[in-house]
Design a protein around this motif. Structure first.
Motif, PDB file in Angstrom:
ATOM      1  N   LEU A 195      -8.019 -19.854   2.650  1.00  0.00           N
ATOM      2  CA  LEU A 195      -7.291 -20.785   3.220  1.00  0.00           C
ATOM      3  C   LEU A 195      -6.044 -20.185   3.483  1.00  0.00           C
ATOM      4  N   VAL A 196      -5.392 -19.385   2.965  1.00  0.00           N
ATOM      5  CA  VAL A 196      -4.206 -18.641   3.404  1.00  0.00           C
ATOM      6  C   VAL A 196      -4.482 -17.922   5.066  1.00  0.00           C
ATOM      7  N   ALA A 197      -5.615 -17.339   5.314  1.00  0.00           N
ATOM      8  CA  ALA A 197      -5.801 -16.930   6.628  1.00  0.00           C
ATOM      9  C   ALA A 197      -5.935 -17.939   7.651  1.00  0.00           C
ATOM     10  N   LEU A 198      -6.607 -19.266   6.932  1.00  0.00           N
ATOM     11  CA  LEU A 198      -6.518 -20.395   8.081  1.00  0.00           C
ATOM     12  C   LEU A 198      -5.352 -20.802   8.419  1.00  0.00           C
ATOM     13  N   GLY A 199      -4.562 -20.825   7.333  1.00  0.00           N
ATOM     14  CA  GLY A 199      -3.264 -21.697   7.523  1.00  0.00           C
ATOM     15  C   GLY A 199      -2.208 -20.535   8.413  1.00  0.00           C
ATOM     16  N   VAL A 200      -2.271 -19.325   8.268  1.00  0.00           N
ATOM     17  CA  VAL A 200      -1.369 -18.631   8.791  1.00  0.00           C
ATOM     18  C   VAL A 200      -1.719 -18.021  10.384  1.00  0.00           C
ATOM     19  N   SER A 201      -3.132 -18.314  10.650  1.00  0.00           N
ATOM     20  CA  SER A 201      -3.577 -17.946  11.869  1.00  0.00           C
ATOM     21  C   SER A 201      -3.108 -18.904  12.912  1.00  0.00           C
ATOM     22  N   ASP A 218      -1.357  -9.365  17.870  1.00  0.00           N
ATOM     23  CA  ASP A 218      -0.209 -10.081  17.804  1.00  0.00           C
ATOM     24  C   ASP A 218      -0.086 -11.571  17.228  1.00  0.00           C
ATOM     25  N   ARG A 219      -1.278 -11.824  17.614  1.00  0.00           N
ATOM     26  CA  ARG A 219      -1.598 -13.380  16.708  1.00  0.00           C
ATOM     27  C   ARG A 219      -1.893 -13.122  15.223  1.00  0.00           C
ATOM     28  N   LEU A 220      -2.342 -12.151  14.761  1.00  0.00           N
ATOM     29  CA  LEU A 220      -2.744 -12.063  13.476  1.00  0.00           C
ATOM     30  C   LEU A 220      -1.677 -11.027  12.635  1.00  0.00           C
ATOM     31  N   TRP A 221      -0.622 -11.133  13.349  1.00  0.00           N
ATOM     32  CA  TRP A 221       0.519 -10.381  12.515  1.00  0.00           C
ATOM     33  C   TRP A 221       0.992 -10.555  11.291  1.00  0.00           C
ATOM     34  N   LEU A 222       0.822 -11.991  10.947  1.00  0.00           N
ATOM     35  CA  LEU A 222       1.164 -12.448   9.589  1.00  0.00           C
ATOM     36  C   LEU A 222       0.198 -12.044   8.680  1.00  0.00           C
ATOM     37  N   THR A 224      -3.701 -19.795  17.311  1.00  0.00           N
ATOM     38  CA  THR A 224      -4.727 -20.832  18.208  1.00  0.00           C
ATOM     39  C   THR A 224      -6.241 -20.907  17.650  1.00  0.00           C
ATOM     40  N   ARG A 225      -6.559 -19.744  17.200  1.00  0.00           N
ATOM     41  CA  ARG A 225      -8.049 -19.966  16.642  1.00  0.00           C
ATOM     42  C   ARG A 225      -8.123 -20.920  15.447  1.00  0.00           C
ATOM     43  N   VAL A 226      -7.208 -20.990  14.519  1.00  0.00           N
ATOM     44  CA  VAL A 226      -7.121 -21.984  13.550  1.00  0.00           C
ATOM     45  C   VAL A 226      -7.122 -23.244  13.858  1.00  0.00           C
ATOM     46  N   THR A 227      -6.160 -23.659  14.947  1.00  0.00           N
ATOM     47  CA  THR A 227      -6.072 -25.065  15.368  1.00  0.00           C
ATOM     48  C   THR A 227      -7.549 -25.453  15.892  1.00  0.00           C
ATOM     49  N   GLU A 228      -8.207 -24.603  16.557  1.00  0.00           N
ATOM     50  CA  GLU A 228      -9.529 -24.880  17.160  1.00  0.00           C
ATOM     51  C   GLU A 228     -10.366 -25.083  15.809  1.00  0.00           C
ATOM     52  N   LEU A 229     -10.340 -24.330  15.029  1.00  0.00           N
ATOM     53  CA  LEU A 229     -11.340 -24.640  13.813  1.00  0.00           C
ATOM     54  C   LEU A 229     -10.974 -25.911  13.031  1.00  0.00           C
ATOM     55  N   ARG A 230      -9.766 -26.300  12.895  1.00  0.00           N
ATOM     56  CA  ARG A 230      -9.219 -27.444  11.940  1.00  0.00           C
ATOM     57  C   ARG A 230      -9.907 -28.773  12.927  1.00  0.00           C
ATOM     58  N   MET A 231      -9.533 -28.679  14.117  1.00  0.00           N
ATOM     59  CA  MET A 231      -9.795 -29.773  14.944  1.00  0.00           C
ATOM     60  C   MET A 231     -11.336 -30.117  14.845  1.00  0.00           C
ATOM     61  N   ALA A 232     -12.252 -29.052  14.935  1.00  0.00           N
ATOM     62  CA  ALA A 232     -13.734 -28.879  15.053  1.00  0.00           C
ATOM     63  C   ALA A 232     -14.289 -29.342  13.809  1.00  0.00           C
ATOM     64  N   VAL A 233     -13.576 -29.075  12.588  1.00  0.00           N
ATOM     65  CA  VAL A 233     -14.309 -29.590  11.376  1.00  0.00           C
ATOM     66  C   VAL A 233     -13.140 -30.541  10.687  1.00  0.00           C
ATOM     67  N   PRO A 234     -13.480 -31.929  10.429  1.00  0.00           N
ATOM     68  CA  PRO A 234     -12.782 -32.581   9.811  1.00  0.00           C
ATOM     69  C   PRO A 234     -12.602 -32.295   8.211  1.00  0.00           C
ATOM     70  N   GLY A 235     -12.231 -31.229   8.091  1.00  0.00           N
ATOM     71  CA  GLY A 235     -11.767 -30.839   6.543  1.00  0.00           C
ATOM     72  C   GLY A 235     -12.858 -30.188   5.618  1.00  0.00           C
ATOM     73  N   LEU A 236     -14.187 -30.254   6.151  1.00  0.00           N
ATOM     74  CA  LEU A 236     -15.281 -29.806   5.315  1.00  0.00           C
ATOM     75  C   LEU A 236     -15.151 -28.292   4.802  1.00  0.00           C
ATOM     76  N   LEU A 237     -14.787 -27.348   5.838  1.00  0.00           N
ATOM     77  CA  LEU A 237     -14.784 -25.830   5.592  1.00  0.00           C
ATOM     78  C   LEU A 237     -13.706 -25.912   4.541  1.00  0.00           C
ATOM     79  N   PRO A 238     -12.548 -26.140   4.862  1.00  0.00           N
ATOM     80  CA  PRO A 238     -11.277 -26.045   4.019  1.00  0.00           C
ATOM     81  C   PRO A 238     -11.431 -26.681   2.557  1.00  0.00           C
ATOM     82  N   LEU A 239     -12.438 -27.957   2.623  1.00  0.00           N
ATOM     83  CA  LEU A 239     -12.599 -28.570   1.255  1.00  0.00           C
ATOM     84  C   LEU A 239     -13.340 -27.572   0.310  1.00  0.00           C
TER      85      LEU A 239
END
Length: 327
Positions: A268-274, A45-49, A276-291
């Motif tokens: 990048l798109v998968a991180l952006g459209v997910s 359900d969370r990954l429908w997009l 709860t999981r994405v929110t956790e990842l974004r907060m844990a890494v201040p931009g390095l992985l997306p960079l």
């Protein structure tokens, strides 16, 4: 015995179409609330997009396969065929490169142990086999059909040598862009190689806990693709060994840059459209992985820009030469 190229191209294209059916069926089931192959319906359900986007990507692959065998495919604008096929080559070609070392690791080291979390119920093993087995077949078939299509549509380009590329006024700009792409790709390669070898700095804790052999292999492939894309591009823009055929470096830069763009963009798109999981990842890494992922995409776009300019100029010169020969 002479091989019927048209029959091979048609067979490869229709094989590619058939290879999308299991994946599209599975994704359709997930989108309609039937979590086949997983014990975690909430995750679906969370990954429908994400699932909807992947259905769209496979639908584009079907359209490309049809373009390679139908008369309208020859008349379609070159960019309308080349750009999505560039991305498809990167996505599917990466899987074809990554699967052998991953399967070899399973053979030599055995299957990986699970995370140990009884509540972590991911897709079953048969889902992996169905999805990636289908991607492998689809990749081989679609790339075969495209190679035969390109051989027919762009035969003149494929026969050229590196020195035949025009020394136009934009060549200095192309070289600058290629060097900028090289710097970005070097950073991407270093980060991906570090993660592939077991390093975890810069990764979110949640992702560190989920690391597996497959992710390490994909990071290793991304590092190789980053180096290969820029190395081949530099060979072209600096006209290294101009007597050599254009085909080999062109294939390398096409596949490797497509891999950087396709996988970097998709992550990048998968991180952006997910959610709860994405929110956790974004907060844990201040931009390095997306960079790192963004650097992949920017480097690939620079490679694409240089290639588009060079090939446009080559085509214009060829057309002008054809006009002069008829006067």
């Amino acid at each position: 015995m002479r091989i019927d190229e048209r029959a091979v191209r048609a067979g490869a294209a229709w094989t590619a179409v058939a290879a999308t059916v299991p994946y599209l069926t599975l994704k359709t089931l997930w989108l309609t609330g039937h979590p086949v192959g997983t014990d975690d319906p909430a995750a679906m359900d969370r990954l429908w997009l994400v699932n909807l986007l992947t259905v769209g990507m496979d639908a584009i692959a079907v359209a490309l396969a049809l373009a390679f065998v139908r008369p309208w495919g020859r008349r379609a604008p070159a960019g309308l065929v080349a750009f999505p096929m560039w991305v498809a080559t990167g996505l599917l070609g990466t899987i074809l490169v990554a699967l052998p070392p991953y399967l070899l690791s399973l053979l030599l080291l055995g299957p990986e142990s699970g995370s140990g979390d009884p509540d972590d119920q991911g897709p079953g093993d048969w889902v992996f086999l169905l999805v990636y087995g289908g991607f492998a077949v689809q990749g081989v078939a679609l790339l075969t059909a495209f190679a035969l299509y390109a051989r027919r549509r762009w035969a003149g380009l494929l026969r050229e040598r590196i020195g035949d590329l025009p020394d136009s006024p934009t060549l200095s700009v192309q070289r600058v862009l290629a060097c900028v792409a090289g710097l970005l790709a070097a950073g991407v390669a270093a980060a991906r190689a570090y993660w592939a070898l077991g390093g975890t700095a810069g990764l979110p804790q949640a992702m560190v806990e989920d690391r597996n052999r497959g992710m390490a292999v994909m990071d290793g492939v991304a590092a190789v693709m980053a180096v290969a894309a820029v190395a081949a591009l530099l060979v072209l823009v600096f006209r290294v060994r101009p007597e050599r055929r254009l085909l080999r470096p062109l294939l390398v830069v096409w596949t490797a840059a497509g891999s950087l763009f396709g996988w970097g963009g998709w992550q990048l798109v998968a991180l952006g459209v997910s959610t709860t999981r994405v929110t956790e990842l974004r907060m844990a890494v201040p931009g390095l992985l997306p960079l790192v992922e963004a650097a992949q995409v920017v480097a690939a776009v620079l490679v694409l820009a240089v290639g588009a300019v060079a090939l446009t100029e080559w085509g214009a010169r060829r057309r002008a030469a054809a006009v002069e020969s008829h006067e």
